[in-house]
Design an enzyme around this catalytic site. Structure first.
Site, short mmCIF file in Angstrom:
data_model
loop_
_atom_site.label_atom_id
_atom_site.label_comp_id
_atom_site.label_asym_id
_atom_site.label_seq_id
_atom_site.Cartn_x
_atom_site.Cartn_y
_atom_site.Cartn_z
N GLY A 245 0.65 -1.37 0.17
CA GLY A 245 0.06 -0.07 -0.12
C GLY A 245 0.75 1.48 0.21
N GLU A 287 3.93 -6.60 2.12
CA GLU A 287 3.50 -6.98 0.58
C GLU A 287 3.73 -5.70 -0.54
OE1 GLU A 287 -0.31 -8.72 1.22
OE2 GLU A 287 0.53 -10.09 2.52
N PRO A 288 4.58 -4.95 -0.65
CA PRO A 288 4.61 -4.00 -1.40
C PRO A 288 4.61 -4.38 -2.96
CG PRO A 288 6.87 -4.40 -0.91
CD PRO A 288 6.04 -5.13 0.05
N GLY A 289 3.92 -3.62 -3.70
CA GLY A 289 3.86 -3.84 -5.19
C GLY A 289 4.15 -2.75 -5.98
N ARG A 290 3.21 -1.54 -5.89
CA ARG A 290 3.22 -0.50 -6.51
C ARG A 290 4.69 0.17 -6.30
NH1 ARG A 290 -0.82 2.85 -8.16
NH2 ARG A 290 -2.19 1.58 -6.83
N ARG A 326 -5.10 2.70 -16.13
CA ARG A 326 -5.18 3.80 -14.87
C ARG A 326 -5.90 5.02 -15.15
NH1 ARG A 326 -1.44 5.16 -12.23
NH2 ARG A 326 -2.26 4.92 -10.21
N CYS A 356 -12.46 2.93 -29.29
CA CYS A 356 -13.44 3.83 -29.91
C CYS A 356 -14.44 4.18 -28.57
CB CYS A 356 -14.38 3.08 -30.83
SG CYS A 356 -14.85 1.32 -30.22
N GLU A 357 -13.61 4.87 -27.33
CA GLU A 357 -14.44 5.30 -26.23
C GLU A 357 -14.13 6.52 -26.14
OE1 GLU A 357 -15.66 3.31 -23.34
OE2 GLU A 357 -15.65 1.37 -24.23
N TYR A 385 0.45 -1.89 -11.95
CA TYR A 385 -0.87 -1.93 -12.71
C TYR A 385 -0.80 -1.25 -13.91
CZ TYR A 385 -1.05 -2.86 -7.50
OH TYR A 385 -0.93 -3.45 -6.58
C1 LIG Z 1 -3.68 -8.23 -0.26
C2 LIG Z 1 -2.45 -7.17 -1.25
N1 LIG Z 1 -1.37 -7.42 -0.71
C3 LIG Z 1 -0.61 -6.33 -1.39
C4 LIG Z 1 -1.09 -5.48 -2.25
C5 LIG Z 1 -0.11 -4.63 -3.04
O1 LIG Z 1 -0.40 -3.49 -2.94
P1 LIG Z 1 0.53 -1.97 -3.47
O2 LIG Z 1 0.59 -2.25 -4.90
O3 LIG Z 1 -0.36 -0.86 -3.21
O4 LIG Z 1 1.91 -2.15 -2.41
C6 LIG Z 1 -2.55 -5.77 -2.70
C7 LIG Z 1 -2.90 -4.66 -3.69
O5 LIG Z 1 -3.91 -4.30 -3.89
C8 LIG Z 1 -3.14 -6.31 -1.87
O6 LIG Z 1 -4.27 -6.67 -2.67
#
Ligand SMILES: Cc1ncc(COP(=O)(O)O)c(C=O)c1O
Length: 432
Positions: A245, A287-290, A326, A356-357, A385
């Site tokens: 997050g 659990e970082p992704g972004r 996005r 076409c939107e 994303y």
């Molecule tokens: C359960 C869970 N963990 C981790 C993430 C990764 O979040 P972020 O990309 O904001 O770090 C998400 C994204 O929605 C998620 O649903």
């Protein structure tokens, strides 16, 4: 460090000209910098030095096999949100013991799939799911000699407002995720009573692109209280998972460390959480992704046409909402830069795709260097994303993905072919 920067007025990714990549793979193309991915990972990981922890890359942000492999090789675990992501993680060579399996609506097939591989933890989000997971594990057992035990973390919904876009807010009672805190002790007691489950931890994920530390601190405090109450009842947890997050800058910084953004840096994030995390007595999972990927990737697109009417300038490019959703979905802002700087005047234009939107845009009313047909533009901060949310809408082929490593680049995923578009379809004999 900025790994997408100009050299002689042409944008490079690390040591490679974007123009060279576009000539070879065509456009639109996603381009990722390996150094930027690793820098972001090390920045996040080292911020929590001194705390027993494991960063588990949340691959929903960018599930390219090579991106997963880069993080895994650097020491990360992986958070998977579907059977498909789990399959990808295994293909990338990830050891299942370093995989967290997440998801608010897991199928029994997915449970079976991950249980066959002894994952680190399966997160459970409802009482019903606890029972189903126990039944699935029991059905995979072969008497007492081979008793299948599912390692379980319970996802708590702490009812905390992460103050982000409502579509990516996940820790409020009105959201579908997790079990509310007031029901948590009962959920753990149920889990403890089920013979094919082993409780390993507690989990939360309150949302994405969160730009303040306070919601994380509030939610972690609630989870820490629960952890202490569970201990009093004899339920001792191994893992305390605070999810992902952490927000990033979409306003021009390409480094992982967020200068110029309102988001906290990993160091600030860590400093605010350290007091609570130090005392929970568990290994901390993240659990970082972004944060790990957003600013390590861009989308390169080519100008197809330009036109003006009495209201607007339009720059029509070959990337569309099917490539990068996005802006259309969240009205998200991405900087758009010319790949080659010129002395051209600046105009205000909508940068739009061929779908076409009218909702198909990458930017609206954006000041941009006047460009001509054939010129390349870079849509910045597109590493998270981006490709993963792309689709075949309008039967458009999904873009290529490229990874740059120093002065070399590799095609990590080929552009789809027209044959790919129909590979799972067939004309039905006898259907008139
Ligand atoms: C359960 C869970 N963990 C981790 C993430 C990764 O979040 P972020 O990309 O904001 O770090 C998400 C994204 O929605 C998620 O649903």
């Amino acid at each position: 460090m900025n790994f997408f920067d100009y050299h002689n007025d042409e944008m490079m990714c690390e040591g490679v000209r974007l123009g060279e990549i576009a000539e070879r793979v065509g456009t639109p193309a996603y381009i990722y910098s390996k150094r930027a991915l690793l820098d972001a990972f090390h920045e996040f990981d080292s911020a929590f030095a001194g705390i027993d922890h494991l960063v588990c890359y949340s691959m929903k942000a960018n599930s390219n096999l090579n991106v997963c492999k880069i993080f895994y090789t650097a020491g990360s675990g992986v958070d998977c949100n579907s059977g498909g992501e789990f399959f990808r993680a295994l293909k990338a060579g990830v050891d299942p013991h370093r995989i967290i399996f997440t998801g608010v609506g897991k199928t029994e097939e997915e449970m079976r799939m991950v249980l066959q591989h002894d994952v680190m933890m399966i997160k459970v989000e409802s009482f019903e799911e606890l029972n189903v997971l126990n039944d699935v594990a029991a059905s995979m057992s072969n008497g007492l000699s081979e008793k299948k035990i599912a390692p379980v973390g319970i996802r708590i919904n702490p009812d905390v407002d992460p103050k982000t876009h409502p579509y990516i807010s996940t820790g409020l009672s009105e959201n579908k995720f997790g079990i509310e805190a007031s029901q948590a002790l009962n959920a753990y007691e149920l889990a403890a009573s089920l013979p094919n489950l082993r409780i390993t931890g507690i989990d939360m994920h309150i949302g994405s692109q969160i730009t303040q530390v306070e919601p994380f601190v509030e939610a972690c405090n609630k989870m820490a209280e629960l952890t202490a109450k569970l201990k009093q009842r004899g339920i001792v947890l191994e893992h305390f998972d605070i999810g992902g997050g952490l927000g990033v800058s979409y306003n021009g910084s390409n480094s992982g460390s967020n200068p110029g953004s309102d988001s906290p840096t990993p160091r600030q994030f860590a400093d605010s959480l350290r007091p609570v995390l130090k005392h929970v007595g568990c290994k901390i999972l993240f659990e970082p992704g972004r944060f790990l990927t957003a600013n390590a990737g861009i989308l390169v697109t080519k100008v197809l046409y330009t036109k003006q009417n009495k209201k607007k300038n339009f720059v029509i490019v070959d990337a569309a909402m099917n490539d990068l959703l996005r802006p259309s979905l969240y009205n998200a802002f991405h900087e758009i830069k010319p790949v080659k700087k010129t002395k051209n005047e600046t105009i205000t234009a909508d940068i739009v795709g061929p779908v076409c939107e009218s909702g198909d845009f990458l930017a609206k009313n954006r000041e941009i260097q006047k460009s001509k047909r054939g010129e390349l533009l870079a849509v910045m901060s597109a590493g998270a994303y981006g490709f993963v949310m792309s689709s075949n809408y309008n039967s458009r082929r999904r873009a290529a993905e490229v990874i740059v490593d120093g002065t070399k680049f590799f095609i990590a995923r080929e552009r789809e072919t027209y044959d790919n578009l129909v590979q799972n379809e067939h004309l039905i004999d006898g259907l008139k």
